[in-house]
Design a protein around this motif. Structure first.
Motif, PDB file in Angstrom:
ATOM      1  N   GLY A  56      40.530  34.614  71.752  1.00  0.00           N
ATOM      2  CA  GLY A  56      40.111  34.099  70.456  1.00  0.00           C
ATOM      3  C   GLY A  56      41.019  34.589  69.340  1.00  0.00           C
ATOM      4  N   LEU A  57      40.497  34.608  68.123  1.00  0.00           N
ATOM      5  CA  LEU A  57      41.257  34.995  66.946  1.00  0.00           C
ATOM      6  C   LEU A  57      41.554  36.494  66.969  1.00  0.00           C
ATOM      7  CD1 LEU A  57      42.323  33.937  64.153  1.00  0.00           C
ATOM      8  CD2 LEU A  57      40.150  34.723  63.199  1.00  0.00           C
ATOM      9  N   VAL A  58      42.836  36.853  66.880  1.00  0.00           N
ATOM     10  CA  VAL A  58      43.211  38.269  66.907  1.00  0.00           C
ATOM     11  C   VAL A  58      43.854  38.711  65.595  1.00  0.00           C
ATOM     12  CG1 VAL A  58      43.504  38.306  69.404  1.00  0.00           C
ATOM     13  CG2 VAL A  58      45.468  37.771  67.946  1.00  0.00           C
ATOM     14  N   HIS A  59      44.186  37.766  64.722  1.00  0.00           N
ATOM     15  CA  HIS A  59      44.846  38.124  63.462  1.00  0.00           C
ATOM     16  C   HIS A  59      44.561  37.029  62.438  1.00  0.00           C
ATOM     17  CE1 HIS A  59      48.400  40.091  61.298  1.00  0.00           C
ATOM     18  NE2 HIS A  59      48.107  39.033  60.541  1.00  0.00           N
ATOM     19  N   ALA A  60      44.112  37.428  61.247  1.00  0.00           N
ATOM     20  CA  ALA A  60      43.922  36.503  60.126  1.00  0.00           C
ATOM     21  C   ALA A  60      44.270  37.249  58.858  1.00  0.00           C
ATOM     22  CB  ALA A  60      42.480  35.991  60.063  1.00  0.00           C
ATOM     23  N   CYS A  61      45.217  36.719  58.072  1.00  0.00           N
ATOM     24  CA  CYS A  61      45.670  37.427  56.883  1.00  0.00           C
ATOM     25  C   CYS A  61      46.157  36.447  55.826  1.00  0.00           C
ATOM     26  CB  CYS A  61      46.782  38.409  57.243  1.00  0.00           C
ATOM     27  SG  CYS A  61      48.364  37.606  57.630  1.00  0.00           S
TER      28      CYS A  61
ATOM     29  N   ARG B 103      40.599  26.638  53.053  1.00  0.00           N
ATOM     30  CA  ARG B 103      40.991  27.774  53.878  1.00  0.00           C
ATOM     31  C   ARG B 103      42.512  27.868  53.874  1.00  0.00           C
ATOM     32  NH1 ARG B 103      38.804  27.822  59.779  1.00  0.00           N
ATOM     33  NH2 ARG B 103      40.613  26.524  60.285  1.00  0.00           N
ATOM     34  N   HIS B 104      42.993  29.005  53.403  1.00  0.00           N
ATOM     35  CA  HIS B 104      44.435  29.202  53.282  1.00  0.00           C
ATOM     36  C   HIS B 104      44.752  30.562  53.878  1.00  0.00           C
ATOM     37  CE1 HIS B 104      47.957  30.777  50.978  1.00  0.00           C
ATOM     38  NE2 HIS B 104      48.434  29.607  51.311  1.00  0.00           N
ATOM     39  N   ARG B 105      45.243  30.574  55.095  1.00  0.00           N
ATOM     40  CA  ARG B 105      45.480  31.844  55.766  1.00  0.00           C
ATOM     41  C   ARG B 105      46.552  31.696  56.832  1.00  0.00           C
ATOM     42  NH1 ARG B 105      40.173  32.519  59.828  1.00  0.00           N
ATOM     43  NH2 ARG B 105      40.823  30.924  61.334  1.00  0.00           N
ATOM     44  N   LEU B 106      47.008  32.822  57.342  1.00  0.00           N
ATOM     45  CA  LEU B 106      47.855  32.881  58.524  1.00  0.00           C
ATOM     46  C   LEU B 106      46.989  33.406  59.663  1.00  0.00           C
ATOM     47  CD1 LEU B 106      51.039  34.503  56.950  1.00  0.00           C
ATOM     48  CD2 LEU B 106      50.712  32.100  57.542  1.00  0.00           C
ATOM     49  N   ALA B 107      47.095  32.800  60.826  1.00  0.00           N
ATOM     50  CA  ALA B 107      46.214  33.189  61.930  1.00  0.00           C
ATOM     51  C   ALA B 107      46.961  33.176  63.252  1.00  0.00           C
ATOM     52  CB  ALA B 107      45.009  32.249  62.005  1.00  0.00           C
ATOM     53  N   LEU B 108      46.527  34.041  64.147  1.00  0.00           N
ATOM     54  CA  LEU B 108      47.075  34.120  65.497  1.00  0.00           C
ATOM     55  C   LEU B 108      45.909  34.163  66.471  1.00  0.00           C
ATOM     56  CD1 LEU B 108      49.461  34.483  67.474  1.00  0.00           C
ATOM     57  CD2 LEU B 108      49.249  36.960  67.111  1.00  0.00           C
TER      58      LEU B 108
ATOM     59  N   PRO C 116      51.405  35.548  63.202  1.00  0.00           N
ATOM     60  CA  PRO C 116      50.506  34.440  62.892  1.00  0.00           C
ATOM     61  C   PRO C 116      51.246  33.253  62.294  1.00  0.00           C
ATOM     62  CG  PRO C 116      50.367  36.094  61.172  1.00  0.00           C
ATOM     63  CD  PRO C 116      51.258  36.668  62.238  1.00  0.00           C
ATOM     64  N   ARG C 117      50.631  32.096  62.395  1.00  0.00           N
ATOM     65  CA  ARG C 117      51.182  30.870  61.822  1.00  0.00           C
ATOM     66  C   ARG C 117      50.170  30.291  60.843  1.00  0.00           C
ATOM     67  NH1 ARG C 117      51.759  26.590  66.601  1.00  0.00           N
ATOM     68  NH2 ARG C 117      52.581  25.410  64.827  1.00  0.00           N
ATOM     69  N   PRO C 118      50.586  29.354  59.995  1.00  0.00           N
ATOM     70  CA  PRO C 118      49.664  28.791  59.005  1.00  0.00           C
ATOM     71  C   PRO C 118      48.420  28.171  59.633  1.00  0.00           C
ATOM     72  CG  PRO C 118      51.902  28.224  58.440  1.00  0.00           C
ATOM     73  CD  PRO C 118      51.959  28.848  59.808  1.00  0.00           C
ATOM     74  N   ASP C 119      47.298  28.392  58.993  1.00  0.00           N
ATOM     75  CA  ASP C 119      46.026  27.786  59.382  1.00  0.00           C
ATOM     76  C   ASP C 119      45.365  27.333  58.082  1.00  0.00           C
ATOM     77  OD1 ASP C 119      43.702  26.968  60.597  1.00  0.00           O
ATOM     78  OD2 ASP C 119      42.872  28.990  60.758  1.00  0.00           O
ATOM     79  N   ALA C 120      45.740  26.140  57.634  1.00  0.00           N
ATOM     80  CA  ALA C 120      45.233  25.602  56.365  1.00  0.00           C
ATOM     81  C   ALA C 120      44.218  24.509  56.646  1.00  0.00           C
ATOM     82  CB  ALA C 120      46.385  25.051  55.532  1.00  0.00           C
ATOM     83  N   ARG C 121      43.114  24.534  55.892  1.00  0.00           N
ATOM     84  CA  ARG C 121      42.048  23.558  56.121  1.00  0.00           C
ATOM     85  C   ARG C 121      41.352  23.212  54.811  1.00  0.00           C
ATOM     86  NH1 ARG C 121      36.348  23.591  58.025  1.00  0.00           N
ATOM     87  NH2 ARG C 121      36.060  21.858  59.455  1.00  0.00           N
TER      88      ARG C 121
END
Length: 220
Positions: free
Chosen positions: A91-96, A81-86, A131-136
């Protein structure tokens, strides 16, 4: 730990023991959290682990692992999972991906409005406006795949940037790939003259595994 991810339950989680000190960082370290004593003991033997106490909320084993790099096997692109998320209270309001919205956003595929300039992007994330990095990653340890799958998650920009090109390589392999989680250190001098040391995770070297190689690893 018992988190379900697709095929089976995860046996534990590894995180980077990211820190900032006024002196040079000592040993490289990661943190392993698992409900399995067997997993904790085996991984500790592989990576010079030491107990750091029980995690809150149950019978969890926590080990600090001293190793600069950990080789892992990722089964498919679905495990990256490689995304930016806020996230906010609802809950989750932004994923890009930095330019377009990603699932599960209703505007998937449309421009997300994030700045192209990396400095502006990081400033927006620090202020809470962007958003900030959300890597998994979900993976097996290359040195002990028989233990089962673990996860690694980080919001470090360095990991996000190193994973950006590697995630596309994993997609192109169409199957299992081997990569390495690496801890880096960076030293900076502040305006006050303090020598500050940072540690952060990166991902390096995607090597495609053939079906035969993957079978041997996973059956080991």
């Amino acid at each position: 730990m018992a988190q379900v991810h697709g095929r089976e339950e995860l046996v534990g989680q590894i995180t980077a023991d990211e820190g900032r000190t006024g002196r040079r960082a000592g040993l490289w370290s990661w943190l392993l959290t698992t409900e399995s004593r067997e997993v904790a003991e085996c991984v500790s033997e592989l990576y010079q682990g030491e107990a750091v106490g029980a995690a809150p909320g149950g019978d969890l084993h926590v080990r600090k692992l001293h190793s600069r790099g950990i080789a892992v096997i990722v089964a498919s692109a679905a495990d990256v999972r490689h995304r930016l998320a806020l996230e906010k209270e609802g809950g989750l309001v932004h994923a890009c991906d930095g330019s377009r919205f990603l699932p599960p956003m209703l505007d998937e595929g449309k421009p997300c409005g994030c700045p192209d300039d990396p400095f502006e992007r990081k400033a927006a994330a620090r202020s809470g406006a962007g958003p900030r990095p959300d890597a998994r990653l979900v993976f097996c340890l290359a040195a002990a795949p028989e233990l089962g799958e673990l996860s690694f998650q980080s919001s470090a920009w360095q990991l996000y940037e190193s994973l950006e090109s590697l995630s596309h390589k994993v997609e192109r392999t169409g199957g299992p790939a081997q990569m390495e989680l690496v801890l880096r250190e960076q030293r900076l001098a502040t305006r006050s003259g303090l020598d500050v040391s940072f540690s952060y995770p990166e991902v390096h070297t995607v090597r495609r595994l053939s079906v035969a190689q993957a079978g041997l690893h996973l059956a080991a």
